[in-house]
Design a protein around this motif. Structure first.
Motif, PDB file in Angstrom:
ATOM      1  N   UNK A  85       0.836  -1.199   0.000  1.00  0.00           N
ATOM      2  CA  UNK A  85       0.000   0.000   0.000  1.00  0.00           C
ATOM      3  C   UNK A  85       0.871   1.248   0.000  1.00  0.00           C
ATOM      4  N   UNK A  86       0.235   2.396   0.145  1.00  0.00           N
ATOM      5  CA  UNK A  86       0.942   3.681   0.067  1.00  0.00           C
ATOM      6  C   UNK A  86       1.866   3.938   1.258  1.00  0.00           C
ATOM      7  N   UNK A  87       1.738   3.160   2.316  1.00  0.00           N
ATOM      8  CA  UNK A  87       2.542   3.396   3.512  1.00  0.00           C
ATOM      9  C   UNK A  87       3.939   2.785   3.424  1.00  0.00           C
ATOM     10  N   UNK A  88       4.166   1.906   2.464  1.00  0.00           N
ATOM     11  CA  UNK A  88       5.462   1.240   2.336  1.00  0.00           C
ATOM     12  C   UNK A  88       6.440   2.187   1.644  1.00  0.00           C
ATOM     13  N   UNK A  89       7.618   2.331   2.231  1.00  0.00           N
ATOM     14  CA  UNK A  89       8.645   3.217   1.672  1.00  0.00           C
ATOM     15  C   UNK A  89       9.110   2.709   0.309  1.00  0.00           C
ATOM     16  N   UNK A  90       9.362   3.640  -0.602  1.00  0.00           N
ATOM     17  CA  UNK A  90       9.858   3.295  -1.936  1.00  0.00           C
ATOM     18  C   UNK A  90      11.126   2.455  -1.871  1.00  0.00           C
ATOM     19  N   UNK A  91      11.957   2.705  -0.860  1.00  0.00           N
ATOM     20  CA  UNK A  91      13.212   1.967  -0.716  1.00  0.00           C
ATOM     21  C   UNK A  91      12.956   0.475  -0.497  1.00  0.00           C
ATOM     22  N   UNK A  92      11.887   0.153   0.205  1.00  0.00           N
ATOM     23  CA  UNK A  92      11.564  -1.254   0.439  1.00  0.00           C
ATOM     24  C   UNK A  92      10.984  -1.906  -0.812  1.00  0.00           C
TER      25      UNK A  92
END
Length: 67
Positions: A33-40
């Motif tokens: 979802x939108x809460x996951x950091x792009x880095x992950x």
């Protein structure tokens, strides 16, 4: 097929567990979802299917996870 639910923590990609990062790095499909950091998200294999943010609304992502 095996499914793992990995909590991404409070938004800081440095706080994910070692096992969570290991699972992301080995996944075939990453639903997020939108809460996951792009880095992950970037840690998923290059050929992994990514489903999330841009393609689906939160309600659709939640529904997908319980199917």
């Amino acid at each position: 097929m095996t499914v793992f639910l990995v909590g991404a923590g409070p938004g800081d990609p440095g706080l994910i567990t070692a096992r969570g990062l290991e699972l992301i790095r080995a996944c075939d499909v990453l639903v997020h979802d939108r809460l996951v950091a792009d880095e992950l998200v970037a840690e998923a294999p290059e050929d992994a299917i990514r489903i999330g943010r841009e393609q689906l609304e939160q309600e659709e992502i939640s529904r997908l996870l319980v199917l």
